[in-house]
Design a protein around this motif. Structure first.
Motif, PDB file in Angstrom:
ATOM      1  N   SER C  74       0.812  -1.214   0.000  1.00 19.45           N
ATOM      2  CA  SER C  74       0.000   0.000   0.000  1.00 19.45           C
ATOM      3  C   SER C  74       0.850   1.272   0.000  1.00 19.45           C
ATOM      4  O   SER C  74       0.485   2.262  -0.612  1.00 19.45           O
ATOM      5  CB  SER C  74      -0.946  -0.001   1.196  1.00 19.45           C
ATOM      6  N   HIS C  75       2.008   1.230   0.665  1.00 27.49           N
ATOM      7  CA  HIS C  75       2.769   2.475   0.770  1.00 27.49           C
ATOM      8  C   HIS C  75       3.476   2.837  -0.541  1.00 27.49           C
ATOM      9  O   HIS C  75       4.046   3.898  -0.653  1.00 27.49           O
ATOM     10  CB  HIS C  75       3.755   2.410   1.923  1.00 27.49           C
ATOM     11  N   LEU C  76       3.455   1.942  -1.520  1.00 28.66           N
ATOM     12  CA  LEU C  76       4.102   2.263  -2.791  1.00 28.66           C
ATOM     13  C   LEU C  76       3.087   2.530  -3.897  1.00 28.66           C
ATOM     14  O   LEU C  76       3.429   2.606  -5.065  1.00 28.66           O
ATOM     15  CB  LEU C  76       5.028   1.112  -3.211  1.00 28.66           C
ATOM     16  N   ARG C  77       1.805   2.650  -3.560  1.00 26.38           N
ATOM     17  CA  ARG C  77       0.789   2.720  -4.607  1.00 26.38           C
ATOM     18  C   ARG C  77       0.520   4.121  -5.121  1.00 26.38           C
ATOM     19  O   ARG C  77       0.047   4.292  -6.221  1.00 26.38           O
ATOM     20  CB  ARG C  77      -0.527   2.113  -4.105  1.00 26.38           C
ATOM     21  N   ASN C  78       0.733   5.111  -4.277  1.00 26.62           N
ATOM     22  CA  ASN C  78       0.339   6.476  -4.620  1.00 26.62           C
ATOM     23  C   ASN C  78      -1.136   6.582  -5.004  1.00 26.62           C
ATOM     24  O   ASN C  78      -1.511   7.302  -5.911  1.00 26.62           O
ATOM     25  CB  ASN C  78       1.235   7.066  -5.706  1.00 26.62           C
ATOM     26  N   ALA C  79      -1.928   5.775  -4.303  1.00 30.32           N
ATOM     27  CA  ALA C  79      -3.382   5.910  -4.401  1.00 30.32           C
ATOM     28  C   ALA C  79      -3.781   6.472  -3.040  1.00 30.32           C
ATOM     29  O   ALA C  79      -3.880   5.738  -2.074  1.00 30.32           O
ATOM     30  CB  ALA C  79      -4.040   4.557  -4.642  1.00 30.32           C
ATOM     31  N   ILE C  80      -3.919   7.789  -2.973  1.00 30.01           N
ATOM     32  CA  ILE C  80      -3.994   8.428  -1.660  1.00 30.01           C
ATOM     33  C   ILE C  80      -5.444   8.598  -1.230  1.00 30.01           C
ATOM     34  O   ILE C  80      -6.313   8.968  -2.003  1.00 30.01           O
ATOM     35  CB  ILE C  80      -3.280   9.789  -1.677  1.00 30.01           C
TER      36      ILE C  80
END
Lengths: 536, 344, 361
Positions: C74-80
């Motif tokens: 999740s921390h690398l998705r850049n889906a904020i």
């Protein structure tokens, strides 16, 4: 004044609370305070031995608090936030050191880690001297790890999961997430846990008297002033010396740390998807939990072995005779159980009532109740015991040789924990709940039964359990007030140890442990869920 | 607001319950005992007294630590409950006497039985009724493994403890924390004849000491567990623990050893003064002496009492000359000196 | 043809025995504002959190652009995401909160500063930067949460009921701002809500969810006028559902029989066979209500008024007709028809939507 007119029952309750606190907390404390003369103070304070023991106490408190809090945090974190195996088991084991009757658990350390210890010498072939600050540090770390860990489990569980989700969502992971979000949020709780540990380490005399060797701490010095020299004035001065830092710590915790708490909805356990922990972190955490659990198990196993072998430490022939002898004569076990149940229940009723009234009502004397309810947390057992012995063996409060004096001492010694928990809970329960119920047509009795009781149940039982455990395992409070008629188990354990009956002492300690654990189990069954034991 | 009423009711019930239990009964004539003795001796003494005199002997408090018993007498002084305080070395009784907590009484039995009046309080407050001597104790297994192969005989004198072979292997006790340890220290001074010689001994012993225990008898479990090889303690307590607990230790009474007078006294304002006096008389009887010797391995002050097996007759012990007054007068000075030497 | 930005393919997710997502598939166009709409427990939040990477799907795939996302943590998705409770870090100032993600990325300070100024400029919260989250109002917290997401220039903006904690007036203001901002920044946005009015007002596309499934995915107009089933019809807006039977198809449209009253539907529902059971969906504002006077009118149903509420711009009537309760909204009412007035309900033939019947209760 208007209270008396409008709400006579409330007025009565406040009266009873204030009167009880005056009589059972303030009065005996003042008696101890007034016992020593000015010269007694000077004599103790000028003696280099006691100056040294003050420094020693502070030193060991800092060390043990740091290590117990650090390991307790790792333990709590591993249990609540990771997916390592055996988490439930680790949690259960970590409760054991809560039950540490004096002497025998410490003796178990010597048995395992002494020069002739089963582990250090027999297993590892080492010649280790456990006596001294390092041995004490070790024992205190293990002994107070559960308190720290229990508090911090609660803290970690009450951090809203969305905050960690948000952190992860914004790109933080693993240690960065822990460093920037989880830990800063838990920090006030961690500080609270540390201060709670510090107070208990400061006042503990059971472990240092057995394993501190020549490293003297104030709590044992106070004890030895009485045991070794019949010097009550000296003991009073020394326990007053203990009272000062522990009360400061308590105030600091109460008025500084708790204000900084970010946790708004404490006690609510939110489902959070446990994230897969990095492999090596996982194993490190597992290893730490495993080692600590193993250590605790070994200590208690050694204690149980002591009860079942001919000569603990030198003759390992199994025997049942100590256990049989203990079970055949057990008035003190019955006393311990009954007194502790009464003291636990009394303490819970008293502290929850006080907490309810202090958090819901405004009245004259409120601050007095608030202050006096937390005072006992800072009172070393020996202090209260002396106070009760001076105050309640003569008219107008002549309770000499009765169950009452023991129950009252144990009860009021323990009100602080329940009071703290109660205040915390009532601050979070909106008064509008009972107003809503009343608005819907429920009568007072109904409100109390259907709204208040379910809400009070949790804090009540946690207050009960904590008081019960402390009551049934303490020696320092009761040693000055028991007689043959109201003798309790810890007192008998001390006598057995002085008579050289180590097997019997171990058997009696084990029986006490089983009773205490049994009661905890029953309470858990009755409540059907986890009881939050310590809260800051 | 009624709901608070239920809480107060519950509270009152609990408080009421404990108060209701708090009544003291007034019965027939009796004597109330505070004992700094072991459980068995105390019980048997009480039973024998009742049999002999018909007076009930109630053991209200029994705890080995004489200091704690003495402290109880002090805290309860404004409304005394105990009639007699039995056991514990005479210093505890002297200190209570000095504080005005005791009643004067000299038993006629002292004269009748021809007991040495030097064993009684010169001021007449306490009665010496038994004697205890200091002993050495060592862990047999450790000695056999580590010292015997070197051809060194088992420790039997005070000076044996100075042997470098026992470096870090001696358990001593701490006069700062307990009166018993003070007597052990004083014993060295009296044995060697001067303060200088006594403290010189303590200075030489210091490197060999593993630990100065807080209690006077702290060496017993530690030597038994093999934490150290040798120690010293009260002989009667050591014998009692060794025999009752089957401890693997050997007990030796060194020559020129120190001793204590085990005392008994009547508490000032004792509710049952007459019975208390009878009880003090009883303690000097052969019956009491036998009970005390058999269970507690303490030497009765009157001669001719049978001793349990394994206990050397008191007459055989070589005692150091003792000066009660000197010991009592120098407490602060000697403790301070001791602390300077040991750094404890 | 618009580009597909987010593709969800046959995703399933269960918690214990409870299946929360049941074979969900969805394509979200680049730069669109898509709403997941549904009652609580329908799986919309779970789907959003699965996209954010907080949950891993049990089966199925998620693609962002052409990237396979299932395995991306999740921390690398850049889906904020903007959380329902905002999840502002209570131990950081507003500025620290907003720049948190960029600081985690170790972006140079001057760049962070530039982005910060731009973002707080959009949202008008420049004066709050030194405060702590506890010291600002709910609406301000909401903007801060939005700023914290927007500053990341996310590939995907996820909004989890972000307006639900605000009062009604503020909600409508922020709703409009949000829409403008999204259109300006052209960030592909996914919005979760249970409020159909919000969904209609904001969205390019709406996916209506029920019991872990997407039941209808389309534009607001499609959903409103041509709902896929009675659930969608009644979840979005108010609707009158009437059982009927197809009689015939003619050039004019489809004819339906409702309790012996023949109604014309000016849309061709030729896939429905004659005699097929159907459900007529009639929106309250498409019905005209007139006093019954004499003859029965075309496409009209007789009934009588049971109740009404005057709402200013409209009057809402409850009318009993064909043994059921109808809701009718009359705009710019000339007169008020009191209860028991006999009326005709005139249905606009082009505004009646037909659903295959039989299953509706």
């Amino acid at each position: 004044m208007s209270t008396r007119v409008r709400e006579p029952v409330l007025f009565l309750v406040i009266g009873v609370l204030i009167a009880s606190l005056m009589v059972f907390v303030v009065y005996p404390s003042i008696q101890v305070f007034l016992y020593p003369s000015g010269t007694d103070f000077i004599k103790i304070l000028m003696n280099p031995r006691y100056q040294r023991s003050i420094l020693n106490s502070l030193y060991i408190v800092v060390l043990s608090t740091l290590s117990a809090t650090f390991l307790g945090f790792i333990y709590a974190y591993a249990i609540t936030r990771t997916d390592i195996p055996f988490r439930k088991f680790f949690k259960g084991i970590s409760l054991l050191p809560l039950f540490s009757p004096p002497f025998m658990v410490a003796f178990s350390y010597i048995m395992l880690f002494g020069k002739n210890g089963l582990i250090t010498s027999k297993l590892l072939g080492l010649q280790v001297n456990i006596f001294g600050w390092h041995g004490l540090w070790f024992a205190q770390t293990v002994a107070f790890l559960p308190v720290a860990s229990l508090v911090m489990e609660g803290v970690l569980q009450s951090i809203p999961p969305s905050l960690e989700y948000a952190g992860r969502n914004l790109g933080a992971s693993g240690f960065t997430l822990f460093r920037t979000i989880t830990f800063p949020l838990a920090r006030p709780g961690v500080a609270g846990a540390a201060l709670l540990v510090a107070i208990q380490v400061l006042a503990d005399f059971g472990n240092p008297i057995m394993i501190s060797g020549d490293f003297s701490v104030v709590a044992t010095e106070a004890w030895m002033r009485v045991e070794g020299w019949a010097d009550i004035a000296g003991a009073a001065v020394l326990s007053l010396l203990l009272l000062v830092p522990s009360f400061l710590i308590f105030l600091f915790q109460r008025y500084w740390v708790s204000r900084r708490s970010y946790v708004t909805i404490t006690g609510k356990i939110t489902q959070i998807d446990i994230q897969k922990t990095g492999t090596w972190i996982r194993w490190v955490l597992f290893l730490i939990c495993f080692s600590l659990s193993l250590l605790i198990i070994l200590v208690y196993l050694a204690l149980f072995m002591g009860a079942f072998v001919e000569g603990w430490g030198f003759n390992w022939t199994p025997t049942l005779r100590y256990v049989q002898e203990i079970l055949s004569r057990s008035p003190e076990l019955t006393n311990s159980l009954l007194f502790s149940i009464f003291a636990g229940a009394g303490s819970a009723v008293f502290s929850i009532t006080a907490a309810y009234i202090v958090s819901r009502k405004r009245f004259f004397g409120r601050r007095f109740i608030d202050f006096t309810c937390i005072l006992p947390a800072a009172l070393p057992g020996i202090f209260l015991g002396l106070g009760y012995s001076i105050s309640y063996t003569k008219p107008p409060f002549d309770l000499y040789g009765t169950a009452a004096i023991v129950v009252l001492a144990l009860m009021f010694w323990n009100i602080a924990m329940g009071y703290q928990t109660g205040i915390g809970v009532f601050q979070q329960i909106s008064p509008s709940l009972s107003e809503a119920a009343s608005n819907l047509g429920a009568g007072s009795l109904r409100i109390f039964r259907e709204i208040e009781i379910p809400l009070i149940k949790g804090p009540f039982f946690s207050a009960f359990i904590v008081s019960f455990i402390r009551a049934i395992t303490t020696l320092s409070v009761v040693v000055f007030i028991v007689t043959q008629k109201n003798v309790v188990t810890t007192f008998s354990i001390m006598n057995l140890v002085s008579d050289g009956f180590y097997g019997k002492a171990a058997a009696l300690t084990c029986t006490l442990l089983i009773i205490a654990f049994g009661l905890l189990g029953i309470t858990k069954l009755v409540l059907g869920k986890n009881v939050v034991l310590f809260k800051v | 607001m009624k709901r608070v009423g239920f809480l107060v009711l519950a509270m009152l019930l609990i408080l009421g319950g404990v108060f209701a239990a708090g009544k003291t009964e007034k019965g027939p004539q009796k004597v109330v005992i505070y004992a700094a003795l072991d459980e068995k001796t105390t019980k048997e003494l009480a039973a024998a007294f009742k049999e002999k005199t018909g007076i009930d002997a109630e053991v209200a408090l029994q705890i080995e630590q004489a200091g704690t018993v003495a402290a109880r007498i002090k805290t309860e002084a404004s409304n005394p409950r105990a009639d007699v305080f039995i056991g514990g070395n005479s210093n505890f009784h002297s200190e209570l006497a000095a504080g005005g907590f005791l009643e004067k009484y000299t038993s006629p039995v002292v004269k009748e039985a021809g007991i040495d009046p030097k064993l009684m309080d010169p001021d007449g407050y306490w009665t010496g009724w038994y004697l205890g001597a200091l002993c050495l104790l060592y862990n047999e297994k450790l000695y056999n493994e580590k010292v015997k192969p070197l051809g060194i005989a088992p420790p039997s004198t005070w000076d044996d403890l100075l042997n470098p072979v026992y470096k870090g292997q001696v358990i001593a006790s701490n006069p700062a924390t307990t009166g018993g340890a003070y007597l052990m220290m004083a014993a060295q001074i009296f044995r060697l004849g001067s303060e200088e010689a006594g403290f010189e001994y303590i200075r030489k012993l210091h490197p060999n000491v593993a630990q100065y225990t807080k209690g006077a008898n702290g060496s017993i479990p530690l030597v038994a567990q093999g934490e150290a090889m040798v120690g010293f303690a009260w002989g009667h307590d050591t014998l009692k623990q060794k025999i009752q607990g089957n401890l693997p230790i050997v007990v030796v009474f060194p020559k020129d050893t120190g001793f204590e007078i085990g005392a008994a006294s009547i508490v000032k304002g004792a509710p049952n003064l007459e019975a208390a006096k009878k009880f003090i008389d009883f303690l000097l009887s052969p019956t009491a002496g036998t009970i005390n010797a058999r269970n507690g391995y303490r030497y009765p002050v009157r001669s001719g009492v049978e001793l349990p097996p394994g206990v050397p007759p008191f007459e055989q012990l070589k005692l150091a000359p003792w000066d009660l007054k000197k010991a009592a007068d120098n407490v602060d000075k000697w403790k301070k000196k001791w602390a300077e030497i040991t750094g404890m | 043809m618009e580009t597909i930005h987010l593709r969800i393919q046959d995703v399933c997710k269960s918690f214990g025995n409870l299946r929360v997502l049941n074979h969900v598939s969805l394509d979200v166009p680049q730069g669109s504002f898509t709403t997941f709409l549904g009652p609580s427990g329908c799986g919309k939040t779970t789907l959003l959190r699965t996209i954010a990477g907080f949950y891993t799907p049990d089966s199925g795939e998620i693609y962002l652009g052409n990237r396979f996302m299932n395995t991306v943590p999740s921390h690398l998705r850049n889906a904020i995401m903007v959380f329902q409770d905002y999840a502002l870090f209570p131990h950081m100032t507003i500025e620290e909160n907003i720049t948190y993600g960029l600081r985690i990325r170790k972006m140079p300070k001057d760049q962070i500063q530039a982005r910060l100024e731009r973002t707080v400029g959009y949202l008008g919260i420049g004066n709050l930067l030194d405060r702590m989250p506890g010291q600002i109002s709910g609406g301000q917290q909401q903007r801060v949460a939005l700023a914290r997401a927007l500053i990341m220039e996310p590939e995907l903006l996820l909004l989890d009921e972000p307006l639900s904690n605000l009062d009604a007036k503020l909600r409508i203001n922020i709703r409009a701002e949000l829409r403008q901002l999204q259109q300006r920044l052209k960030i592909t946005t996914i919005y979760v809500t249970h409020d159909q009015a919000e969904a209609l007002a904001l969205s390019d596309r709406i996916a209506v969810m029920n019991e872990g499934k997407i039941v209808h995915y389309g534009t607001p107009q499609e959903l409103y006028y041509h709902p896929a089933d009675p659930f969608v019809a009644s979840f979005i807006g108010k609707v009158n559902l009437i059982r009927g039977r197809v009689t015939q198809h003619t050039l004019e449209g489809t004819w339906v029989d409702v309790q012996n009253i023949t109604l014309l539907v000016k849309n061709h529902f030729t896939y429905l066979q004659p005699q097929a059971e159907v459900i007529l969906c009639v929106r309250p504002e498409t019905v005209r209500i007139v006093r019954a006077s004499g003859d029965r009118e075309e496409n009209a149903i007789p009934g009588y008024v049971t109740n009404f509420i005057f709402e200013g711009a409209t009057i809402r009537y409850w009318v009993n007709a064909l043994d059921q309760e109808w809701v009718v909204d009359v705009f710019d009412p000339a007169e008020v028809l009191p209860p028991d007035t006999k009326v005709f309900l005139r249905l606009k033939p082009e505004r009646i939507h037909l659903l295959p019947g039989g299953s509706q209760k």
